[in-house]
Design a protein around this motif. Structure first.
Motif, PDB file in Angstrom:
ATOM      1  N   GLN A 139      46.428  47.964 -15.928  1.00  0.00           N
ATOM      2  CA  GLN A 139      46.695  47.603 -14.542  1.00  0.00           C
ATOM      3  C   GLN A 139      47.722  46.790 -14.076  1.00  0.00           C
ATOM      4  O   GLN A 139      48.926  48.086 -13.906  1.00  0.00           O
ATOM      5  CB  GLN A 139      46.275  45.736 -15.586  1.00  0.00           C
ATOM      6  CG  GLN A 139      44.328  45.444 -14.696  1.00  0.00           C
ATOM      7  CD  GLN A 139      44.592  44.293 -14.789  1.00  0.00           C
ATOM      8  OE1 GLN A 139      44.717  43.356 -14.553  1.00  0.00           O
ATOM      9  NE2 GLN A 139      42.930  43.874 -14.594  1.00  0.00           N
ATOM     10  N   GLY A 142      45.823  42.228 -23.233  1.00  0.00           N
ATOM     11  CA  GLY A 142      44.935  41.914 -22.818  1.00  0.00           C
ATOM     12  C   GLY A 142      44.693  42.272 -21.770  1.00  0.00           C
ATOM     13  O   GLY A 142      44.225  44.127 -21.347  1.00  0.00           O
ATOM     14  N   ASP A 143      45.403  41.453 -20.122  1.00  0.00           N
ATOM     15  CA  ASP A 143      45.572  43.270 -18.651  1.00  0.00           C
ATOM     16  C   ASP A 143      46.423  43.360 -18.923  1.00  0.00           C
ATOM     17  O   ASP A 143      46.734  44.514 -17.718  1.00  0.00           O
ATOM     18  CB  ASP A 143      45.547  41.721 -18.045  1.00  0.00           C
ATOM     19  CG  ASP A 143      46.867  41.621 -17.748  1.00  0.00           C
ATOM     20  OD1 ASP A 143      47.557  41.144 -18.220  1.00  0.00           O
ATOM     21  OD2 ASP A 143      47.184  40.840 -16.549  1.00  0.00           O
TER      22      ASP A 143
END
Length: 87
Positions: free
Chosen positions: A72, A67-68
């Motif tokens: 990030q 995912g992120d």
């Protein structure tokens, strides 16, 4: 961070063998080092589902599973993804 990544990988790649290494200490003071001690990782993963996929498809699958996190919350993730029997 490492535990969260391991949980996501286990869920996305059942029966995979993987090793996730925290390499952050070797990048202390470099770009992307946020001081958390969890900014740089290396992943070696072997999973039968990777058979017939090229390197880019395998890396995309790993990034999707996480995912992120990559880009990030994790500055760098080196990925070595193989199918059983590959060197």
């Amino acid at each position: 961070m490492q535990r969260e990544m391991e949980e996501l990988l286990t869920a996305a790649f059942p029966d995979a063998n993987f090793t996730l290494s925290n390499d952050s200490a070797t990048h202390r003071g470099h770009a992307g080092d946020d001081g958390s001690g969890e900014s740089h990782f290396s992943l070696s993963i072997e999973w039968a589902g990777f058979a017939g996929q090229n390197r880019v498809a395998r890396q995309r699958a790993v990034n999707k599973a996480l995912g992120d996190l990559p880009g990030q919350r994790v500055h760098a993730l080196a990925i070595r993804a193989t199918a059983p029997g590959e060197g």
